[in-house]
Enzyme design. Structure first.
Site, short mmCIF file in Angstrom:
data_model
loop_
_atom_site.label_atom_id
_atom_site.label_comp_id
_atom_site.label_asym_id
_atom_site.label_seq_id
_atom_site.Cartn_x
_atom_site.Cartn_y
_atom_site.Cartn_z
N HIS A 122 0.83 -1.21 0.00
CA HIS A 122 0.00 0.00 0.00
C HIS A 122 0.87 1.26 0.00
O HIS A 122 0.67 2.16 -0.83
CB HIS A 122 -0.90 0.00 1.24
CG HIS A 122 -1.80 1.18 1.34
ND1 HIS A 122 -3.09 1.20 0.86
CD2 HIS A 122 -1.58 2.43 1.87
CE1 HIS A 122 -3.63 2.38 1.08
NE2 HIS A 122 -2.74 3.15 1.69
N GLU A 123 1.80 1.32 0.93
CA GLU A 123 2.64 2.52 1.03
C GLU A 123 3.59 2.65 -0.16
O GLU A 123 3.91 3.76 -0.57
CB GLU A 123 3.43 2.49 2.34
CG GLU A 123 2.57 2.44 3.60
CD GLU A 123 1.56 3.57 3.69
OE1 GLU A 123 1.79 4.64 3.09
OE2 GLU A 123 0.52 3.38 4.35
N HIS A 152 1.86 4.62 -2.82
CA HIS A 152 1.98 6.07 -2.60
C HIS A 152 3.38 6.56 -2.98
O HIS A 152 3.53 7.58 -3.66
CB HIS A 152 1.74 6.39 -1.12
CG HIS A 152 0.33 6.17 -0.66
ND1 HIS A 152 -0.76 6.60 -1.38
CD2 HIS A 152 -0.17 5.60 0.47
CE1 HIS A 152 -1.87 6.30 -0.73
NE2 HIS A 152 -1.54 5.69 0.39
#
Length: 379
Positions: A33-34, A37
């Site tokens: 997920h990170e 980003h």
């Protein structure tokens, strides 16, 4: 001494049997997920101050050549990417912080970027979660194929909603609540999340289509790992004789397409569950927090690495979906702000944004408290 070592570090111990699988599952999902980003943010030319797995005090870390601090933090219940100009790990804008930035830093600060770059960076986290699920499912489909059966009824259970509605052995499902079905699994999918809802079934009987209405009832079942879950059923059974069970083998493109479709079904099912939960039509014990996830990870690990990877895929799509809810400080909340900014061509006032962020944070903390309560005392 051997008994103590086995208790602490054996395969069935709390540490090795539960905590380690839990940390593995959560770390993979959070990292992906990170990383979404981070990668899209870097592609958009945004500076990154920190990439952390976990919150709180740093356990260890290092700086890369761009000045980003990569670290592992003490509380392993999430993670964050902190961009240049962020006030905190939720990427909340900070006017004072922005004013202190050098001209070079302002050029790469998150909140000085065009709205499309900020939106792309934010949506990348959930998108990468979905891509992880697609990759896992596609790999499984390519490796093992998929067992399917014809949407036929071999048996109708006595006293079930199906018997009351007039279903009969030998009937073939054509559609469920207006959605065509191709396999018996399609029928189960349409029914399992709709307990208490009257559903219209179109069946093929003796060469003619008939329409019957049945209301699925809630029943408890257990998966292969021993986890108990509640689903809707109408009380029909399939078997190999009438269902003609077979294994579908997939090419690489076919496996990817099926994985995309399956991920979409999981997302839709998750949305249906949350909608029904909000109006009190789902069991609160179906929602769990870290303790429930740890228990599921431990059970999955005992069944083998593949089951653990399957749990990663399911948790990843769930995390991605929840992060897209339009609630600050979740990713979906940021996207709402950017959408409004794109329409009115200016950011919302700092006072309004702060008020909404505070309200959203209260909602998120309340939800976290609720699932913790479920884990410890509620269920």
């Amino acid at each position: 001494m051997n008994e103590l070592f086995s208790t602490l570090f054996g395969l069935d111990s709390l540490l090795v049997g539960t905590i380690v699988p839990f940390l593995f599952v959560l770390t993979v999902v959070v990292f992906v997920h990170e990383m979404g980003h981070y990668l899209v943010g870097r592609w958009c030319g945004i500076g990154v101050k920190a990439f952390s797995i976990g919150f709180g005090p740093e356990i260890f870390g290092f700086n890369d050549r761009r000045g980003t601090r990569w670290k592992l933090s003490a509380i392993p219940l999430g993670g964050y990417v902190k961009f240049v100009g962020d006030m905190n790990v939720t990427s909340t804008p900070d006017a004072e912080e922005t004013e202190k930035l050098t001209p070079a830093e302002r050029q790469v600060a998150f909140h000085t970027q065009p709205v499309w770059k900020r939106a792309a960076t934010v949506v990348a986290g959930p998108l990468f979660n979905f891509l992880l699920t697609i990759a896992v499912l596609a790999t499984f489909f390519m490796t093992y194929g998929r067992v399917v059966s014809e949407p036929m009824i071999a048996e109708v259970q006595a006293g079930s909603p199906a018997e009351i509605a007039g279903f009969m052995p030998g009937d073939r499902f054509v559609s469920v609540d207006g959605s065509p079905v191709r396999t018996f699994a399609d029928v189960q999918y349409r029914v399992s999340g709709r307990a208490g809802d009257p559903l219209v079934f179109v069946l093929l009987r003796d060469g003619k289509e008939i329409e019957l209405t049945a209301t699925p009832k809630v029943t408890e079942q257990k998966d292969a790992a021993g986890n108990t879950f509640r689903i809707g059923v109408i009380g029909v059974v399939n078997n190999n004789e009438v269902g003609q069970f077979r294994v579908i083998e997939y090419s690489v493109p076919g496996a990817v397409a099926e994985a995309v479709s399956e991920t979409g079904r999981i997302i839709v099912r998750t949305g249906q569950f949350l909608k029904r939960f909000a109006i009190g039509r789902e069991d609160k014990c179906q929602l769990g927090g870290p303790i429930k996830i740890a228990d599921m990870a431990g059970k999955a690990a005992k069944l083998g690495f593949e089951r653990l990877v399957e749990l990663i895929a399911l948790l990843s799509v769930g995390i991605g979906f929840l992060n897209l809810l339009p609630i600050p400080p979740l990713d979906g909340g940021h996207l709402v702000f950017y959408g409004i900014e794109a329409v009115i061509r200016r950011p919302l006032s700092e006072r309004m944004m702060e008020a909404v962020y505070r309200t959203g944070m209260i909602l998120v903390l309340a939800f976290m408290a609720f699932v913790f309560w479920n884990d410890l005392f509620g269920c």
